[in-house]
Scaffold this motif. Structure first.
Motif, PDB file in Angstrom:
ATOM      1  N   GLY A 216       4.083  -8.311  -0.351  1.00 35.84           N
ATOM      2  CA  GLY A 216       5.342  -7.582  -0.254  1.00 35.84           C
ATOM      3  C   GLY A 216       5.290  -6.385  -1.178  1.00 35.84           C
ATOM      4  O   GLY A 216       4.262  -6.089  -1.787  1.00 35.84           O
ATOM      5  N   ALA A 288       6.831 -12.101   1.144  1.00 35.19           N
ATOM      6  CA  ALA A 288       8.220 -11.832   0.781  1.00 35.19           C
ATOM      7  C   ALA A 288       9.150 -12.031   1.973  1.00 35.19           C
ATOM      8  O   ALA A 288       8.894 -11.512   3.065  1.00 35.19           O
ATOM      9  CB  ALA A 288       8.350 -10.402   0.247  1.00 35.19           C
ATOM     10  N   GLY A 443       1.696  -7.079   3.523  1.00 37.28           N
ATOM     11  CA  GLY A 443       2.709  -6.674   2.550  1.00 37.28           C
ATOM     12  C   GLY A 443       3.118  -5.223   2.686  1.00 37.28           C
ATOM     13  O   GLY A 443       4.256  -4.850   2.378  1.00 37.28           O
TER      14      GLY A 443
END
Length: 487
Positions: A216, A288, A443
């Motif tokens: 993330g 995330a 990410g």
């Protein structure tokens, strides 16, 4: 940024630190490597110079960024690292306060024994055993024995290698959840270190990093380092990264990394692992906004480091590759059996005080028999681990092999023969770095999810099919068991 987006990876291992450039199809566009000095100040003690790790890492990154034509070509950075190695530094000066205590170090064995009454609770909540391998007792040892660490006060920062490098790269004191799960301080389903475990190990909570996902928007590099504030979009422990790099993204899929040590991880999906005799529960990854994924792990402390010892310590071989030819030059081990407990015994035995041993030596034994016995010891440990995983309800159906030592064809075939399963090895055995690239690509939003990224970025494989060794297999395992029992 112009041209095809490139993913920069920093792979900070036990014996070297390396940087790689990948595109979003998984092709490598550049790489650089620098060695890391191993310090052995006494029996069972293993240390690194954290300043050297940063210097060598920065040099590797600068080299591949220059080869790419500058930081404008870099879309994102992913970091992967040796896991439980512990660094203490002064957050005001960014200088180490002591040498890093490496994951192989056994100096806290007595401290672990003194806390034995808490082992059940620790294992139930963290998935880990109370062993010097992990980071918390290393922190306590430094606070007790190092005046600079003890006197740092509010400036004290503790962290594993990922934290140390991220601090130097970004100025943020962070660790990802996969590395945090290797400290003895994190409940497997939590997002912050447990206060009661910090109290148990006498570790000041303020000295610990903030926990973030493995993928993330995690941080950005200082722009003055390489000319641009490159986003950091992944940070993940090396064994978890290799699992992703092997495409083991579904429950039950298993990889074996043969590097300095040997590490087996079986993907458990989103199911939090229960305590399993001889094995570890660990966080695999967490993108995330998504669920946390877990793995069951068997950690063997000595694999490639055994061959390094044969080469550098004993002068038995001139190169690691020579062991394959020596092993193939004799029909069997000649009765020589080697227990590679140079840093104690890890899974599934967990004997931190065990020492290495060789049995069966006669005047007929040659260096070929010793080299073969060293390679065979890896297969013998994998047979024991296979039994432990099977007893835990996570039986292997195949093994995906990677790491520097996996390039040894003789060993790859011996593993298939001894565990009686197909062994698959990718064309690029550096799957630790590739896993970090896959995580960083996700990410950064260059692939929609991990399965799509792994499909696009994972190379082809070569397979080793098991052969029937007949009674030789039983003789080997019988001699091996006798030696382990003596330890």
């Amino acid at each position: 940024m112009s041209g095809e987006p490139l993913i920069l990876v920093l792979d900070s291992g036990t014996s070297s630190t390396r940087a790689f450039l990948y595109d979003t199809a998984g092709r490598i566009h550049g790489q650089a490597s620098r060695p890391i000095t191993q310090h052995y100040p006494g029996p069972g003690l293993v240390e690194h110079d954290a300043a050297e790790i940063w210097t060598q890492s920065r040099a590797c990154l600068a080299e591949v960024i220059a080869a790419a034509g500058g930081a404008s070509r870099i879309a994102a950075l992913g970091l992967t690292n040796q896991r439980e190695t512990l660094v203490a530094w002064d957050r005001r000066t960014a200088r180490p306060l002591a040498r890093a205590i490496v994951w192989q170090d056994r100096r806290t064995a007595d401290a672990c024994a003194a806390l034995k009454a808490h082992e059940g609770e620790i294992e139930r909540r963290t998935g880990l055993r109370l062993d010097p391998y992990f980071s918390a007792t290393k922190m306590a040892w430094l606070l007790q024995h190092d005046e600079a660490v003890r006197g740092a006060g509010d400036a004290l920062a503790f962290g594993t290698i990922d934290s140390w490098l991220l601090f130097n790269l970004t100025g943020d004191h962070l660790t990802d959840v996969s590395n945090a799960s290797r400290t003895l301080l994190l409940d497997l389903d939590a997002s912050a270190f447990a206060e009661d475990f910090c109290d148990l190990f006498a570790v000041p909570r303020a000295a610990l990093p903030r926990i973030v996902p493995t993928a993330g928007p995690l941080a950005t590099l200082h722009p003055d380092l390489f000319g641009r504030a490159i986003p950091v979009t992944a940070s993940i422990g090396d064994q978890q990264s290799a699992t992703v790099g092997q495409g083991c993204l579904s429950p039950g899929e298993t990889k074996l990394t043969l590097g300095t040590g040997a590490f087996v991880l079986t993907n458990l999906g989103a199911s939090r692992p229960s305590p399993v005799p001889g094995l570890l529960g660990t966080v695999l990854h967490e993108v995330a906004g998504g669920p946390r994924h877990y793995a069951l792990e068997g950690s063997v402390f000595v694999a490639g480091s055994l061959v390094k010892w044969l080469r550098d310590g004993l002068g038995l071989v001139a190169s690691a590759a020579e062991t394959a030819d020596l092993a193939a030059s004799v029909p069997d081990n000649g009765g020589v059996v080697l227990l590679p407990a140079l840093s104690g015994l890890g899974a599934p035995y967990w004997k931190p005080d065990a020492t290495a041993a060789i049995t069966g030596l006669t005047f007929a034994a040659t260096r070929a028999h010793l080299a073969r016995a060293a390679l065979e010891s890896v297969s013998h440990q994998m047979v024991d681990l296979a039994s432990a995983f099977s007893a835990a309800g996570a039986a292997w159906t195949q093994l995906r092999l990677d790491g520097g030592m996996s390039a040894n064809d003789w060993l790859a075939q011996d593993l298939a023969d001894m565990v009686r399963l197909p062994v698959h090895r990718p064309a690029d055995v550096e799957t630790t770095a590739r896993g970090a690239a896959i995580m960083a690509a996700v990410g950064a939003g260059h692939h929609p999810d991990l399965p799509a990224a792994a499909k696009a970025m994972t190379p082809t494989t070569r397979s080793f099919q098991p052969r029937d060794l007949g009674p030789q297999r039983d003789r080997r395992l019988s001699a091996w068991k006798a030696l382990v029992d003596q330890a």
